[in-house]
Design a protein around this motif. Sequence first.
Motif, PDB file in Angstrom:
ATOM      1  N   ILE A 213       8.350 -24.418  13.693  1.00  0.00           N
ATOM      2  CA  ILE A 213       8.248 -24.124  15.118  1.00  0.00           C
ATOM      3  C   ILE A 213       8.826 -22.738  15.371  1.00  0.00           C
ATOM      4  O   ILE A 213       9.979 -22.466  15.011  1.00  0.00           O
ATOM      5  CB  ILE A 213       9.013 -25.169  15.949  1.00  0.00           C
ATOM      6  N   GLY A 214       8.037 -21.830  15.942  1.00  0.00           N
ATOM      7  CA  GLY A 214       8.558 -20.554  16.400  1.00  0.00           C
ATOM      8  C   GLY A 214       8.705 -19.507  15.321  1.00  0.00           C
ATOM      9  O   GLY A 214       8.183 -19.610  14.204  1.00  0.00           O
ATOM     10  N   ASP A 215       9.446 -18.463  15.690  1.00  0.00           N
ATOM     11  CA  ASP A 215       9.661 -17.312  14.823  1.00  0.00           C
ATOM     12  C   ASP A 215      10.810 -17.583  13.852  1.00  0.00           C
ATOM     13  O   ASP A 215      11.379 -18.676  13.832  1.00  0.00           O
ATOM     14  CB  ASP A 215       9.975 -16.081  15.676  1.00  0.00           C
ATOM     15  N   GLU A 216      11.142 -16.561  13.063  1.00  0.00           N
ATOM     16  CA  GLU A 216      12.305 -16.704  12.179  1.00  0.00           C
ATOM     17  C   GLU A 216      13.530 -17.055  13.014  1.00  0.00           C
ATOM     18  O   GLU A 216      13.763 -16.480  14.085  1.00  0.00           O
ATOM     19  CB  GLU A 216      12.545 -15.413  11.401  1.00  0.00           C
ATOM     20  N   ILE A 217      14.310 -18.010  12.534  1.00  0.00           N
ATOM     21  CA  ILE A 217      15.389 -18.562  13.345  1.00  0.00           C
ATOM     22  C   ILE A 217      16.634 -17.675  13.279  1.00  0.00           C
ATOM     23  O   ILE A 217      17.000 -17.163  12.215  1.00  0.00           O
ATOM     24  CB  ILE A 217      15.712 -20.012  12.940  1.00  0.00           C
ATOM     25  N   ARG A 218      17.296 -17.533  14.433  1.00  0.00           N
ATOM     26  CA  ARG A 218      18.485 -16.686  14.524  1.00  0.00           C
ATOM     27  C   ARG A 218      19.572 -17.293  15.401  1.00  0.00           C
ATOM     28  O   ARG A 218      20.753 -17.195  15.074  1.00  0.00           O
ATOM     29  CB  ARG A 218      18.116 -15.294  15.052  1.00  0.00           C
ATOM     30  N   SER A 219      19.195 -17.914  16.500  1.00  0.00           N
ATOM     31  CA  SER A 219      20.189 -18.451  17.425  1.00  0.00           C
ATOM     32  C   SER A 219      20.639 -19.833  16.971  1.00  0.00           C
ATOM     33  O   SER A 219      20.009 -20.480  16.117  1.00  0.00           O
ATOM     34  CB  SER A 219      19.606 -18.534  18.832  1.00  0.00           C
ATOM     35  N   LEU A 220      21.723 -20.319  17.559  1.00  0.00           N
ATOM     36  CA  LEU A 220      22.209 -21.658  17.239  1.00  0.00           C
ATOM     37  C   LEU A 220      21.166 -22.710  17.591  1.00  0.00           C
ATOM     38  O   LEU A 220      20.919 -23.639  16.810  1.00  0.00           O
ATOM     39  CB  LEU A 220      23.525 -21.923  17.977  1.00  0.00           C
ATOM     40  N   ASP A 221      20.521 -22.573  18.741  1.00  0.00           N
ATOM     41  CA  ASP A 221      19.461 -23.525  19.091  1.00  0.00           C
ATOM     42  C   ASP A 221      18.309 -23.464  18.097  1.00  0.00           C
ATOM     43  O   ASP A 221      17.729 -24.495  17.743  1.00  0.00           O
ATOM     44  CB  ASP A 221      18.935 -23.245  20.502  1.00  0.00           C
ATOM     45  N   ASP A 222      17.964 -22.263  17.626  1.00  0.00           N
ATOM     46  CA  ASP A 222      16.903 -22.135  16.616  1.00  0.00           C
ATOM     47  C   ASP A 222      17.229 -22.968  15.381  1.00  0.00           C
ATOM     48  O   ASP A 222      16.385 -23.711  14.876  1.00  0.00           O
ATOM     49  CB  ASP A 222      16.750 -20.673  16.177  1.00  0.00           C
ATOM     50  N   TYR A 223      18.445 -22.799  14.874  1.00  0.00           N
ATOM     51  CA  TYR A 223      18.838 -23.520  13.658  1.00  0.00           C
ATOM     52  C   TYR A 223      18.884 -25.023  13.907  1.00  0.00           C
ATOM     53  O   TYR A 223      18.464 -25.818  13.062  1.00  0.00           O
ATOM     54  CB  TYR A 223      20.182 -23.010  13.144  1.00  0.00           C
ATOM     55  N   ARG A 224      19.386 -25.431  15.062  1.00  0.00           N
ATOM     56  CA  ARG A 224      19.444 -26.867  15.373  1.00  0.00           C
ATOM     57  C   ARG A 224      18.044 -27.472  15.391  1.00  0.00           C
ATOM     58  O   ARG A 224      17.814 -28.558  14.846  1.00  0.00           O
ATOM     59  CB  ARG A 224      20.123 -27.073  16.727  1.00  0.00           C
ATOM     60  N   ILE A 225      17.111 -26.789  16.002  1.00  0.00           N
ATOM     61  CA  ILE A 225      15.742 -27.312  16.097  1.00  0.00           C
ATOM     62  C   ILE A 225      15.103 -27.368  14.718  1.00  0.00           C
ATOM     63  O   ILE A 225      14.388 -28.325  14.383  1.00  0.00           O
ATOM     64  CB  ILE A 225      14.922 -26.462  17.087  1.00  0.00           C
ATOM     65  N   ARG A 226      15.370 -26.374  13.879  1.00  0.00           N
ATOM     66  CA  ARG A 226      14.783 -26.382  12.540  1.00  0.00           C
ATOM     67  C   ARG A 226      15.300 -27.581  11.735  1.00  0.00           C
ATOM     68  O   ARG A 226      14.533 -28.263  11.050  1.00  0.00           O
ATOM     69  CB  ARG A 226      15.086 -25.063  11.835  1.00  0.00           C
ATOM     70  N   TYR A 227      16.602 -27.856  11.819  1.00  0.00           N
ATOM     71  CA  TYR A 227      17.133 -29.034  11.129  1.00  0.00           C
ATOM     72  C   TYR A 227      16.514 -30.319  11.684  1.00  0.00           C
ATOM     73  O   TYR A 227      16.165 -31.231  10.922  1.00  0.00           O
ATOM     74  CB  TYR A 227      18.655 -29.102  11.260  1.00  0.00           C
ATOM     75  N   ALA A 228      16.380 -30.399  12.997  1.00  0.00           N
ATOM     76  CA  ALA A 228      15.795 -31.595  13.601  1.00  0.00           C
ATOM     77  C   ALA A 228      14.352 -31.786  13.152  1.00  0.00           C
ATOM     78  O   ALA A 228      13.906 -32.919  12.928  1.00  0.00           O
ATOM     79  CB  ALA A 228      15.871 -31.502  15.125  1.00  0.00           C
ATOM     80  N   LEU A 229      13.619 -30.686  13.016  1.00  0.00           N
ATOM     81  CA  LEU A 229      12.236 -30.767  12.525  1.00  0.00           C
ATOM     82  C   LEU A 229      12.205 -31.371  11.127  1.00  0.00           C
ATOM     83  O   LEU A 229      11.409 -32.271  10.833  1.00  0.00           O
ATOM     84  CB  LEU A 229      11.619 -29.377  12.524  1.00  0.00           C
ATOM     85  N   TYR A 230      13.077 -30.890  10.243  1.00  0.00           N
ATOM     86  CA  TYR A 230      13.105 -31.405   8.877  1.00  0.00           C
ATOM     87  C   TYR A 230      13.544 -32.862   8.850  1.00  0.00           C
ATOM     88  O   TYR A 230      12.980 -33.683   8.107  1.00  0.00           O
ATOM     89  CB  TYR A 230      14.044 -30.549   8.020  1.00  0.00           C
ATOM     90  N   ARG A 231      14.534 -33.203   9.665  1.00  0.00           N
ATOM     91  CA  ARG A 231      15.013 -34.585   9.699  1.00  0.00           C
ATOM     92  C   ARG A 231      13.987 -35.534  10.323  1.00  0.00           C
ATOM     93  O   ARG A 231      14.146 -36.751  10.259  1.00  0.00           O
ATOM     94  CB  ARG A 231      16.316 -34.681  10.485  1.00  0.00           C
ATOM     95  N   GLY A 232      12.950 -35.004  10.920  1.00  0.00           N
ATOM     96  CA  GLY A 232      11.895 -35.861  11.423  1.00  0.00           C
ATOM     97  C   GLY A 232      11.071 -36.503  10.326  1.00  0.00           C
ATOM     98  O   GLY A 232      10.305 -37.440  10.582  1.00  0.00           O
ATOM     99  N   ASP A 233      11.218 -36.039   9.100  1.00  0.00           N
ATOM    100  CA  ASP A 233      10.475 -36.622   7.976  1.00  0.00           C
ATOM    101  C   ASP A 233      11.051 -37.996   7.637  1.00  0.00           C
ATOM    102  O   ASP A 233      12.252 -38.144   7.373  1.00  0.00           O
ATOM    103  CB  ASP A 233      10.574 -35.700   6.756  1.00  0.00           C
ATOM    104  N   GLU A 234      10.183 -39.008   7.589  1.00  0.00           N
ATOM    105  CA  GLU A 234      10.644 -40.378   7.398  1.00  0.00           C
ATOM    106  C   GLU A 234      11.267 -40.603   6.021  1.00  0.00           C
ATOM    107  O   GLU A 234      12.226 -41.374   5.885  1.00  0.00           O
ATOM    108  CB  GLU A 234       9.485 -41.363   7.612  1.00  0.00           C
ATOM    109  N   HIS A 235      10.748 -39.939   4.982  1.00  0.00           N
ATOM    110  CA  HIS A 235      11.288 -40.143   3.633  1.00  0.00           C
ATOM    111  C   HIS A 235      12.677 -39.510   3.498  1.00  0.00           C
ATOM    112  O   HIS A 235      13.556 -40.078   2.837  1.00  0.00           O
ATOM    113  CB  HIS A 235      10.340 -39.571   2.591  1.00  0.00           C
ATOM    114  N   LEU A 236      12.867 -38.366   4.120  1.00  0.00           N
ATOM    115  CA  LEU A 236      14.184 -37.736   4.094  1.00  0.00           C
ATOM    116  C   LEU A 236      15.198 -38.581   4.858  1.00  0.00           C
ATOM    117  O   LEU A 236      16.324 -38.803   4.380  1.00  0.00           O
ATOM    118  CB  LEU A 236      14.092 -36.330   4.688  1.00  0.00           C
ATOM    119  N   ARG A 237      14.833 -39.075   6.023  1.00  0.00           N
ATOM    120  CA  ARG A 237      15.756 -39.925   6.797  1.00  0.00           C
ATOM    121  C   ARG A 237      16.104 -41.190   6.027  1.00  0.00           C
ATOM    122  O   ARG A 237      17.262 -41.621   5.994  1.00  0.00           O
ATOM    123  CB  ARG A 237      15.135 -40.304   8.141  1.00  0.00           C
TER     124      ARG A 237
END
Length: 531
Positions: A213-237
């Motif tokens: 989602i979005g451009d290269e991440i830089r802000s705290l919200d950017d990083y939080r959203i990127r982690y949440a995106l990855y944690r959305g994977d059912e096998h990883l969870r």
Amino acid sequence: MFDPSDLRAAARSEGGVSRRLFLSWAAALPGIAVLGQRAEGRTLRHPTFSSDPFSSGVASGDPTPRGVVLWTRLAPEPLEPGGGMAPELVEVGWEVASDEGFSNIVRRGSSVATPQLGHSVHVEVDGLEPGRWYWYRFHSGAAESPVGRTRTMPRSDEVPDRLTFAFASCQHFESGLYTAYEYMLADDPDLVFHLGDYIYEGAARAGGVREHIGDEIRSLDDYRIRYALYRGDEHLRAMHASCPWVVTWDDHEFDNNYAGAISEEEGTDPVAFLERRANAYQAYYEMMPLRRRSLPRGPELRLYRSIDFGRLASFQVLDTRQYRTDQPNGDRRSPINEQALDPKGSLLGREQLGWLKSRLLASTSTWNVLAQQVMMGMVGFRTDGVAEPIYSMDQWPGYAAERMALVEFLRDRKVPNPVVLTGDIHSNWANELRVDDRQHDAPVVAAEFVGTSISSGGNGSATVPGLEERLSANPCVRFFNAQRGYVRCSLSPTEWRTDYRVVEQVTTPGAPAVTKASFVVEAGKAGMEPA
């Protein structure tokens, strides 16, 4: 007056953020807050949520004989800034039971999820019994989390019969599916070690299996959203919920191939770079089952630590990014040159290296394991126009003086059964380590098992052009494979077995997995043999 050029010069010479430098820089970085130890203000004890607040699942980590860290995060809208939460303190209850049905609850309590830490929760449970499995869950308002399973470590004086663990790294979301975790879950390991590149920081790219989602991440919200995106994977969870994880980072949790406070990109403003590093480090802490001792202070977070499985195995978890000096030769592959052989060059930094040596000297474990990021094997490649073999300057050969001195330390101090676990390189390797791997007849000191990526690089391949020539030029390499997957290890007091588990495809779901190769190390013998 603060001069950013002074910052860059100091970082190059000191290899990272010393406490003296950190304190001086913090005053010049108003965007970086030092996180406090207390949550103050009104706490919502009966919150309501627009949707499931436990969207990122549950996790546990850093177990001891008497306790473990339990983790979750409140985020009903995980891909939105703030996770869909108002900036308020929220009470989160937790329970630990000795059975999956929670008929015997042995510990319970409540914690406060704060907006300062992205409404993450890190509960350090203590008072449990050594060497057994437990189940846990969270609740907030009317919402209840999935059930997680975790375990404590054996007593510190016990030598268990067996330990089974898996290790993995490099799970680029866009490049492939996390099928490997589906097979890892079926293996039912006692522990998982994640050796870095849990997320990737790059901008969204079309044409992949999935999309950031979005451009290269830089802000705290950017990083939080990127982690949440990855944690959305059912096998990883599901894998996180199945057993404790021990995590460390590499570069992509922040920025590719960075070295301490130094960017790989020339001209990067060092103040902005540290500000971004503070954002990345805080988001990492928020999303991982780490203890309070790892709470970040601006762009500084202590991640190196020890995990002991009784006296069977002692794991020294390393950080090879935060404290390193700049890579030699501008991070380009090169022969092992004067910069790589400079004793001032360091991958670990003085403090971490001293801690590591003291831990190794004090260990009474059968197996002494370094869980770390970049390949220690000195594997050189021939290339046109260069008389000598060239090596990756981002890996341990770029810091050859420190690397050879460390292996020499393992040899001379007779550290029992040293084994190195490695990620980063998107391929499987089994290496026999010598003080100087270029001296092919020197005695083997340690075994290194390098694991491929979960998904980074797409499907990969079983071989590469010119492989036979490369292997013949590097006798330290016993095995190579460039497919995707994970590594499974089984330990006893007399034997270590490593299985390279390969998923044939990560671009389509349901691909089969096979054991591509297996190696055994006998206790008391430094070399490895095919199983």
